[in-house]
Scaffold this active site. Structure first.
Site, PDB file in Angstrom:
ATOM      1  N   CYS A 137       0.847  -1.204   0.000  1.00  0.00           N
ATOM      2  CA  CYS A 137       0.000   0.000   0.000  1.00  0.00           C
ATOM      3  C   CYS A 137       0.875   1.244   0.000  1.00  0.00           C
ATOM      4  O   CYS A 137       1.056   1.891  -1.023  1.00  0.00           O
ATOM      5  CB  CYS A 137      -0.891   0.002   1.236  1.00  0.00           C
ATOM      6  SG  CYS A 137      -2.333  -1.028   1.137  1.00  0.00           S
ATOM      7  N   GLU A 176       3.770   1.188   2.428  1.00  0.00           N
ATOM      8  CA  GLU A 176       4.852   0.834   3.334  1.00  0.00           C
ATOM      9  C   GLU A 176       6.209   1.233   2.759  1.00  0.00           C
ATOM     10  O   GLU A 176       6.363   1.417   1.554  1.00  0.00           O
ATOM     11  CB  GLU A 176       4.846  -0.678   3.617  1.00  0.00           C
ATOM     12  CG  GLU A 176       3.563  -1.201   4.224  1.00  0.00           C
ATOM     13  CD  GLU A 176       2.588  -1.785   3.212  1.00  0.00           C
ATOM     14  OE1 GLU A 176       2.157  -2.933   3.398  1.00  0.00           O
ATOM     15  OE2 GLU A 176       2.285  -1.089   2.219  1.00  0.00           O
TER      16      GLU A 176
END
Length: 799
Positions: free
Chosen positions: A437, A439
C-alpha cells in the site's frame, strides 16, 4: 485505438482486452506439481524440498506465449489465475470449494478438473501439514478473542506467502543467474562440514543452486516455445518478434542483459518466479526507473531502440502485471478486495549523492499507466520538493486528473526518515521505495512483514466505554479498564483508553511472535537468491538472512473514529458538560435512536480534518502514545513497527463496531487511513492537510495513507491542475507522507454500481491500491461513494 493514439496502442489494447474479458479462475497447476515433488522428497531438508519443487514447477508447468506479447512469462497457467500455495494454506480453498464463485468478495471460477485435482492430490497430502493449520492450533485464547470479536485481523499472513518485500531486482538483473551461481559456489567453497553450522549452510546454498537451475530451465522452455511459434507464424513481423523473444529468453535471466529489452524480460522472469514460489501480494518492483535506466541509455546511444519502442515495451509489461490475481480466503478478501496484487512500482526521488534521480524512464513509467489504465502495477512516485523538477510534478498531476487513482504520491524526505527510523543508515535509506500500500521498503536488503496485523481503533474506543466488552457479541474481549461511570475526569477516561490500547497492542505482539516462529518453516530460496546477504550468510530470507530485519508491522484502522470519539467525550461529558457519561452510554446503546439530541451534539463536536487545535492536539497525543507503545516491543528480528494503511479493512471492521461518540452510526465503515470521516471535513483540503500533519508520520514507519476525492470539473481545468500541484507542495512542507486521489464523478460511481456491465474498466483508488470499481464488494463501493468531494483547493499557505 483513437486517431491521436500512438501506433503501438493497437497492440496494447488487444492485450488489455484479453485481461478485461477473462474471469478470475483458480489455478492449481503449480500446487499439483509442488505436491507431487514433496511426495518424492520426503526425508530431505525442507529448503531442499522447496527448491526441488520449484525446479520441477519450472520444468513441467505450462509455458504459453499469447498473441501480441513482447514480454513473456506467467506464474501459473492462466490469465487472471489465482495460485494456491498448498504448503502455506491448502485448507483455505478446502473451506470454500463450493462457495469460491459465489462469495461476496473476489470470486473465482473453479473448473471441475481443478476441483478433482484438489480432492485427489492436494488435500490428501497436505492435510495437517500447512502453516495455516499450525497457526489455528497455536493461536492464544486472548488473541482469538480479539480476532473473533472484530478488534483484530491477524490471519492474513497465515493464508498466503511472504510478499510485502522488494526483491533485489537490479542486483539480480545485473548479475544474471550465472553470476549468482558463481557467488553461491564461492561462498560454498569457504565452508567446512566439520565446523558446527556449516553443514546447514551447505544444504542451504545447494538449495539456491537448485533454484537457479530451475530459473534457467524455465527461460529455455520459453525460448523453445517462441521458436516453435515462429516456425508456424505466417506474418513476417510477428515471426521476427517471436525470434527476438527466443533470443532474449536464451540470454536472460541466465546472463546479464545486453539490451533494454532483455533487461525488462529478465525482470519479468524473476517476478514470475517469486510469485510462483509463493502466492502473495506486494512483490514490489521498486525503483524501476533507476535499475533499468543504464540499459535504456545504452540502447538509445547505440541506436538500438527508439523512445516509442521502449514505451511500447513498458505498456506491454503493464498488461503482464495485470494478468495474475492474488488468491486469498473470503475473510482476507474482505479486508483487501478487488484482487489486489500490490505490485508497487516507483518513479522519482533522489540518487545516492542526494541529487535529482528523475530520468526519461520516470516519465515513461507514468505514461505507461496513462496509456494502459490498468489496476496494476500499483504506481507510486517519490517526490522530492527540493530536488525533483516541476515538469515531473506536472506529469504526476496529469496522471492524477485522469481519474485512474494513480499515482500514489509520497513525500520523499519523510520516506527516507521512515526508513532511517527502521534502523537503516542514510547512505542506504536514500534508496527506499514504497511497497504494498504505502509501506517503506529497501530492495534486496530488508525483511519483515510490513502489515502483519490490523487493529480496530473503533473497537478500542468501544471496549473503553463497555469495560472490555464487544457491543455486537457481548463477549469480554478486551481489557477490563473500569466502569466508565466511575471516570470522574477526562484524564480517568484517557487513562482507561490508553490501558485498552496497551492491552490490544501487547496481545498483538504476542501473536506476531508465534507467526514469526511458524514462518521459519516457510523458506523462499527463489526470493532469497536476490538478497546478497542471504547468499553471504547462507541464510534464507525467512530466517533473517537479509542485511536488515525489522519487527512486524502493526496497522491502525479507524484513526479519525478514535480521534473524533475522544474529542466528543471530552467536549460533551467533561468540558461543556452537555450530557453525563450515563446519558452518552445510553445513546450509544440505542444507536442514538432514543437520543437524537445527543447524536446532534456528537456530530457538532470538533472534528479532525478541519485545522481545529482542540481535536488536532488530541490526534498528536494519541498517535504519539500508540507509536511509543508499539515501538516498546521487540521481536527476534527487531523493533515492532507501526503503520496506518487500511486497504479496505475499514469496511469490515466497521461492521463489528456499534455507534461511537463521534456520531458515527452502528455498523457503518470506519474512516480509512489518516483521512477524516466522510462529510466531517468542511474547511477544504488545506485544513485536512494541516490536521493530518499532527500525526507523527516519521514514526509510523510502515507508512500513513491519506485518501482524497476531487471534483473532476475542478481537476480538469488548468487552474485546478496548478492548485493540485500547489497542494502537493504544501503536503511536503507540512511533513505529511502520502496522498492519493479519486478524481471521479459521484454520479458515475452510482451508475457503475447499478450497471456494472457498462463500467468494467472504471478504476478507483480504494486505500493504498487501485481496483476496478465493479469488482469491489458493495460495502466498499458505498464507502468510496461516501467520501467527501473537494471541489476547490483554496489557500495554499502553511501558516
Amino acid at each position: 485505438m483513437t486517431a491521436t493514439e500512438p501506433k503501438y496502442m493497437a497492440r496494447v489494447n488487444r492485450l488489455k482486452k484479453k485481461v478485461f474479458e477473462t474471469y478470475p479462475e483458480i489455478d492449481l497447476e503449480d500446487a499439483v506439481i509442488l505436491t507431487k515433488s514433496f511426495l518424492e522428497t520426503q526425508g530431505e531438508a525442507l529448503v531442499t524440498r522447496k527448491a526441488k519443487a520449484f525446479r520441477r514447477q519450472c520444468s513441467e508447468k505450462s509455458v504459453k506465449i499469447w498473441d501480441d506479447e513482447l514480454i513473456v512469462g506467467n506464474s501459473g497457467s492462466k490469465i487472471r489465475g489465482g495460485i494456491l500455495s498448498a504448503d502455506v494454506c491448502w485448507s483455505v480453498l478446502d473451506r470454500e470449494l463450493e462457495t469460491i464463485n459465489t462469495r461476496e468478495y473476489d470470486k473465482f471460477k473453479l473448473l471441475p478438473q481443478d476441483k478433482k485435482d484438489f480432492e485427489e492430490i492436494i488435500r490428501p497430502y497436505w492435510k495437517g501439514r500447512s502453516n495455516y493449520e499450525e497457526w489455528l492450533v497455536r493461536i492464544p485464547a486472548d488473541v482469538a478473542a480479539l480476532r473473533d470479536n472484530g478488534a483484530l485481523y491477524i490471519d492474513k499472513k497465515a493464508v498466503r506467502g511472504w510478499g510485502e518485500v522488494t526483491a533485489g531486482y537490479g542486483w539480480f538483473i545485473d548479475n544474471g543467474v550465472e553470476g549468482l551461481r558463481k557467488r553461491i559456489l564461492e561462498r560454498k567453497a569457504k565452508l567446512d562440514a566439520t565446523v558446527p553450522g556449516d553443514y546447514e549452510k551447505e544444504v542451504y546454498l545447494d538449495a539456491l543452486l537448485i533454484t537457479a537451475e530451475g530459473m534457467e530451465i524455465l527461460a529455455e522452455r520459453y525460448a523453445a516455445e517462441a521458436e516453435r511459434l515462429a516456425g508456424e507464424e505466417k506474418d513476417p513481423k510477428r515471426k521476427a518478434e517471436l525470434r527476438q523473444i527466443a533470443e532474449s529468453c536464451r540470454r536472460v535471466p541466465a546472463y546479464p542483459p545486453r539490451t533494454f529489452r532483455e533487461a525488462m524480460q529478465s525482470f519479468y522472469f524473476y517476478q514470475v518466479c517469486i510469485f510462483m514460489e509463493q502466492n502473495a501480494a506486494a512483490y514490489n518492483p521498486g525503483r524501476m526507473d533507476q535499475y533499468l535506466y543504464p540499459y535504456y541509455k545504452a540502447d538509445i546511444e547505440a541506436g538500438r531502440i527508439t523512445p516509442e519502442e521502449a514505451q511500447e515495451l513498458f505498456d506491454c509489461l503493464w498488461v503482464k502485471f495485470s494478468e495474475p490475481c492474488v488468491f486469498q480466503d473470503e475473510k482476507t478478501a474482505e479486508y483487501s478486495s478487488g484482487y489486489p496484487m500490490f505490485q508497487n512500482l516507483c518513479a522519482g526521488g533522489i540518487d545516492k549523492l542526494g541529487r535529482d534521480a528523475v530520468n526519461e524512464l520516470s516519465y515513461m513509467i507514468i505514461q505507461a499507466t496513462m496509456d494502459t489504465k490498468l489496476y496494476q502495477p500499483s504506481l507510486s512516485v517519490r517526490y522530492n520538493m527540493a530536488k525533483n523538477p516541476n515538469s515531473f510534478l506536472r506529469k504526476i498531476v496529469d496522471l492524477m486528473v485522469m481519474g485512474t487513482g494513480f499515482p500514489a504520491f509520497h513525500n520523499d524526505e519523510v520516506g527516507i526518515r521512515m526508513l532511517m527510523n527502521k534502523g537503516i543508515p542514510y547512505n542506504e535509506a536514500w534508496n527506499w521505495n514504497p511497497g504494498g500500500c504505502v509501506e517503506t521498503n529497501l530492495a534486496g536488503k530488508l525483511r519483515g512483514y510490513s502489515a502483519l496485523a490490523d487493529i480496530n481503533l473503533g473497537s478500542v474506543i468501544e471496549f473503553t466505554l463497555l469495560n472490555g466488552r464487544c457491543r455486537k457479541t457481548g463477549v469480554l474481549a478486551g481489557a477490563e479498564t473500569g466502569d466508565p461511570l466511575t471516570f470522574e475526569t477526562y484524564e480517568d477516561f484517557l487513562d482507561a483508553l490508553k490501558r485498552q490500547l496497551h492491552y490490544v497492542i501487547r496481545t498483538t505482539v504476542k501473536a506476531s511472535h508465534i507467526i514469526d516462529d511458524i514462518c521459519f518453516e516457510r523458506p523462499v530460496p527463489a526470493l532469497s537468491i536476490s538478497f546478497e546477504e542471504c547468499i553471504e550468510n547462507a541464510k534464507d530470507y525467512a530466517w533473517g538472512g537479509a542485511k536488515y530485519n525489522t519487527g512486524n508491522g502493526i496497522i491502525c484502522i479507524g484513526v479519525a473514529d478514535l480521534i473524533n470519539s475522544v474529542a466528543a467525550v471530552k467536549r460533551l461529558v467533561y468540558d461543556a458538560k452537555i450530557c453525563d457519561m450515563r446519558r452518552l452510554l445510553s445513546a450509544l446503546a440505542s444507536d442514538f435512536e432514543d437520543a437524537p439530541e445527543i447524536l446532534k451534539a456528537c456530530k457538532e463536536a470538533p472534528k479532525y480534518g478541519n485545522d481545529d487545535a482542540y481535536v488536532d492536539e488530541l490526534a498528536a497525543e494519541l498517535f504519539g502514545y500508540i507509536a511509543d507503545e508499539i515501538e516498546s516491543y521487540r521481536s527476534k528480528f527487531g523493533v515492532m513497527t507501526p503503520g496506518i494503511l487500511p486497504v479496505s479493512g475499514n469496511t469490515p471492521f466497521g461492521k463489528e463496531v456499534g455507534a461511537l461518540p463521534s456520531g458515527r452510526r452502528a455498523w457503518k465503515p470506519l474512516a480509512d487511513g489518516v483521512s477524516p470521516n466522510g462529510g466531517t471535513d468542511t474547511n477544504g483540503p488545506t485544513a485536512v492537510l494541516k490536521s493530518v500533519a499532527n500525526i507523527p508520520h516519521d514514526r509510523f514507519v510502515q507508512g500513513t495513507l491519506l485518501n482524497m476525492k476531487l471534483d473532476p470539473q475542478m481537476a480538469h481545468s488548468e487552474n485546478g491542475v496548478q492548485q493540485i500541484m500547489g497542494m502537493l507542495k504544501t503536503l511536503c512542507s507540512l511533513g505529511v507522507y502520502h496522498i492519493q486521489f479519486n478524481v471521479v464523478d459521484q454520479k458515475k460511481l452510482i451508475e457503475a454500481q447499478k450497471h456494472p456491465e457498462e463500467y468494467k474498466d472504471l478504476l478507483v483508488r480504494v486505500a493504498g491500491y487501485t481496483a476496478f470499481f465493479v469488482e469491489l464488494g458493495k460495502d466498499v463501493q458505498n464507502d468510496i461513494i461516501a467520501r467527501t468531494t473537494q471541489s476547490s483547493v483554496n489557500c495554499m499557505s502553511c501558516g
